[in-house]
Design an enzyme around this catalytic site. Structure first.
Site, PDB file in Angstrom:
ATOM      1  N   CYS A  82      28.533  32.922  36.574  1.00  0.00           N
ATOM      2  CA  CYS A  82      28.654  33.771  35.392  1.00  0.00           C
ATOM      3  C   CYS A  82      27.639  33.536  34.269  1.00  0.00           C
ATOM      4  CB  CYS A  82      30.074  33.691  34.830  1.00  0.00           C
ATOM      5  SG  CYS A  82      30.645  32.018  34.523  1.00  0.00           S
ATOM      6  N   HIS A 144      30.680  32.896  26.803  1.00  0.00           N
ATOM      7  CA  HIS A 144      30.165  31.895  27.747  1.00  0.00           C
ATOM      8  C   HIS A 144      28.647  31.777  27.725  1.00  0.00           C
ATOM      9  CE1 HIS A 144      31.371  29.681  31.713  1.00  0.00           C
ATOM     10  NE2 HIS A 144      30.852  28.882  30.808  1.00  0.00           N
TER      11      HIS A 144
END
Length: 589
Positions: A82, A144
Site C-alpha cells: 500500500c 499511510h
C-alpha cells in the site's frame, strides 16, 4: 392556414434554444471543471467485484458505476503493497523516484506513526495541483504516507501539507493490531523471536543461581543483577513500541487534531461515511475533490452487524458488501444534490488481494480472479492488477470496456487535465492522461513500457506492442512460495523482495494478451520472438534507469524505527488516550 408571425417566432426560438441550449449544456459539462470523487479500497482483489467476474459477492453500486461509465481491464498498481502504491497514485511517479520504496523485506510499508519517513514535502500531489486551481480538497479515510519529521507536532508529511484542505481519518491505516481480540499483524514473526530472546536472556541469571547455591563456582551478585537488568532493558526497548501498537498506530484525526486514541474500531465506518457525505454537502457548489480512502477490506475486516453473514463468502465478502453499500451512499448523495452529471467518479484498489491472511482455516483475504499471486508478490499479476472504473455522465460512454494497459499513476495527469492544472516540469511524470482513451479519441494506451518494482528492486517489466496489440511481460525475479507447491508465502506471511527469491536468467516471458494468468512461460523453443522481445525490454529498462536520480531513502533503518519523540499523543505521553467524538451518532447510521 398561415401562422401569425409571432407564433413562427416563438416556434423558431424554442427550437433554436433546444438545439444550441442542449449543445451548450454538453459543452459546459465537458469544458468546465468537474467535481471529482476518488474511491480507493484497501487490498481489494480484482476478482472481488461482480463486474469483474465475481459471483459470490454482491456489489450492485460498484457495478452501477461500471454500467454507467468505463471499466478498465488492465488497470495496474505501481506496487503490490500500500504505501508505495499510494505514493505513485498521489504523485503520478514510480515510488523509487521519491524514496518511497524499501530495500528491506521487514519494512516494505511505513510501519510506525512515530517514524520519521514519509512522502517528501517537495513532491506535488494531485490534490495540491487542484487546490491551486480553486478546488476544495478533502481526504476521508486512510493516509499511510507518514506524519512527522523531527518533532511530534511538525506534521510535515500530513495530508494538509500535501494539498488537502480537510482530513478526517487514520494517518496510518487499519491493522489487525487495532482490534485487541485479533492476532497481531505488524511484524508478527519478529515479535515471536523477540519474546523468545527475552525469555532466554531472563533465564540466564536464573540458571546461574544453580551453580551459585550448589557451590560449584562463585557467581557474584553484581553479575546476576547486571544480566537481569540487561534482560529487562532489552524487553523494555522492544515492548515500548510493539506492546502498544494499538495505542501508537491506531488513531483517528480531524485535520491536525487527534480525536480518538486508540481508535474505536466499531464506530469508524459510520464516522468516515458521515464525514464524506458532510464534505459533499459542504462544498456542493464546487468544484471539489473528495478522496475517500476506505479501510475496507483490510483485516481485521471490521463490519457492521447488519452485514455480517450477508454474503456467500464469509466475513471477507460481508466486508466487501459493506464497502459497496458505502459507495452507494456516496452516489446517492451526488444524485440527491444533482451533481452526478458534473462529477467524475473513479473507483479502484491500492493493490491486489492478500492471499496469506487466514483464521481458523478460513480465508480472510480477497480473490484475484484468474491472475497469479497477490499482495506483496512483486510483479505477479494478482498483486498489481486492480479494478479501474471511471464514470462521468455526458462525457464518457456508458458501459464501455477498455482492454489496454493503464496505471494508478495515470490518475495524476488525468485529474490535472480535467481540473485545469499544470503538470510540474521539473520532474519525470510516469503517468499518462487517460481522457483521450476514456473518451474514445484514441484506441491505444500511451504506455509502451511499464516497470514493476518490489521495494527498490525491479522484478518485472511489461511491453505493450502497439502495432499488434500484444502485451509481453518478463520476470527477472519471482518470490519463492512456501510451503512447496503453494500459491503464496504462507510460511512467512508475505513474500520477500530479495533474498528468498528466484532469479531468472534468461527471464520468464509471458504473452499477457493470450495468457493473463501467467501459466505458460515462453522460451526460445516455443516462441520465435523470444530473443528480440527480451532485448527490446532490456533496452527500455536501461533507458528507464537513466531517468532515476538519487533521493533520500524514506525507508532507511533510522526513518522506519519507532521514535518516542515523534509519537502522536492525545494527552500526556506515554499515557496517551482520548475520545473527542460524540457518543451518539445520527440515526442514519
Amino acid at each position: 392556414m398561415m401562422w401569425p408571425f409571432h407564433k413562427w417566432t416563438c416556434w423558431l426560438s424554442v427550437h433554436l434554444w433546444c438545439l444550441f441550449g442542449g449543445l451548450s449544456s454538453a459543452l459546459v459539462t465537458r469544458n468546465s471543471r468537474p467535481n471529482i470523487v476518488l474511491l480507493m479500497a484497501d487490498d481489494l482483489g480484482v476478482g472481488d467485484v461482480c463486474c469483474y467476474g465475481n459471483n459470490t459477492v454482491s456489489t450492485p453500486n460498484i457495478d452501477r458505476l461500471a454500467s454507467e461509465g468505463v471499466r478498465l481491464t488492465q488497470h495496474l498498481a505501481a506496487a503490490s503493497v500500500c504505501t508505495p502504491s499510494r505514493t505513485a497514485f498521489l504523485t503520478g511517479r514510480y515510488p523509487v523516484r521519491s524514496g518511497m520504496a524499501s530495500p528491506f523485506n521487514l519494512n516494505r510499508v511505513l510501519t510506525w506513526l512515530g517514524g520519521s519517513g514519509g512522502l517528501p514535502t517537495n513532491e506535488t500531489t494531485f490534490a495540491k495541483l487542484l487546490q491551486h486551481r480553486g478546488y476544495r480538497t478533502g481526504l476521508i479515510g486512510k493516509w499511510h504516507q507518514g506524519l512527522s519529521c523531527a518533532s511530534r507536532n511538525d506534521h510535515c508529511y500530513h495530508p494538509l501539507n500535501h494539498g488537502f484542505d480537510y482530513f478526517y481519518g487514520l494517518p496510518f491505516g487499519l491493522l489487525s493490531d487495532c482490534q485487541a481480540s485479533r492476532t497481531p499483524e505488524l511484524h508478527r514473526w519478529l515479535r515471536i523471536k523477540l519474546w523468545m530472546s527475552t525469555a532466554v536472556l531472563g533465564l540466564v541469571p536464573v540458571l546461574l543461581l544453580v551453580p551459585k547455591y550448589a557451590r560449584w563456582f562463585p557467581v557474584p551478585w553484581k553479575v546476576l543483577l547486571a544480566l537481569g537488568l540487561l534482560a529487562f532493558l532489552f524487553f523494555v526497548a522492544w515492548y515500548s513500541s510493539y506492546g502498544f501498537t494499538r495505542r501508537w498506530n491506531c488513531i483517528l484525526m480531524r485535520n491536525h487534531d487527534i480525536v480518538q486514541q486508540p481508535l474505536r474500531e466499531g464506530r469508524v465506518t459510520s464516522l468516515l461515511l458521515k464525514e464524506a457525505l458532510a464534505f459533499i454537502d459542504r462544498y456542493k457548489r464546487g468544484p471539489f475533490l473528495l478522496f475517500v480512502s476506505f479501510l475496507h477490506v483490510h483485516t481485521p475486516l471490521i463490519t457492521k452487524e447488519k452485514f455480517v453473514g450477508h454474503s456467500k463468502y464469509g466475513l471477507y465478502g460481508d466486508n466487501v458488501e459493506e464497502m459497496d453499500w458505502m459507495v452507494g451512499r456516496i452516489l446517492e448523495a451526488l444524485d440527491r444534490e444533482r451533481l452526478s452529471n458534473h462529477t467524475l467518479v473513479y473507483f479502484t484498489s491500492d493493490n491486489g488481494g492478500r492471499l496469506e491472511v487466514q483464521e481458523g482455516g478460513a480465508q480472510l483475504g480477497g480473490s484475484n480472479g484468474v491472475y497469479k499471486g497477490g499482495k506483496g508478490m512483486g510483479g505477479w499479476e494478482g498483486g498489481i492488477r486492480v479494478p479501474g472504473i471511471f464514470r462521468w455522465p455526458t462525457v464518457l460512454e456508458a458501459g464501455k470496456v477498455i482492454d489496454e494497459p493503464t496505471s494508478l499513476m495515470d490518475i495524476y495527469p488525468t485529474l490535472s487535465y480535467v481540473g485545469g492544472g499544470i503538470l510540474p516540469q521539473d520532474r519525470v511524470i510516469d503517468g499518462r492522461n487517460l481522457m483521450p482513451l476514456l473518451e474514445g479519441r484514441v484506441s491505444h494506451s500511451d504506455h509502451e513500457f511499464l516497470f514493476h518494482y518490489c521495494g527498490v528492486y525491479l522484478h518485472t517489466a511489461r511491453w505493450h506492442q502497439k502495432d499488434c496489440a500484444t502485451v509481453w511481460k518478463v520476470h527477472y525475479v519471482t518470490p519463492k512460495f512456501s510451503p512447496d507447491g503453494a500459491d503464496a508465502c504462507y510460511g512467512s506471511g508475505i513474500c520477500s523482495c530479495s533474498g528468498d527469491v528466484t532469479y531468472h536468467d534468461p527471464p520468464l516471458l509471458f504473452d499477457i494478451s493470450r495468457d493473463p494468468s501467467e501459466a505458460r512461460p515462453l522460451s526460445p523453443d516455443n516462441e520465435a520472438l523470444f530473443g528480440s522481445v527480451v532485448k527490446k525490454i532490456e533496452a527500455a529498462i536501461k533507458e528507464h534507469r537513466r531517468t532515476l536520480t538519487p533521493v533520500p531513502q524514506q525507508f532507511s533503518v533510522f526513518n522506519t524505527i519507532w521514535k518516542p519523540w515523534l509519537q502522536p499523543c492525545c494527552g500526556t505521553f506515554p499515557f496517551c488516550g482520548c475520545d473527542k467524538e460524540d457518543d451518539i451518532l445520527s440515526t442514519a447510521w
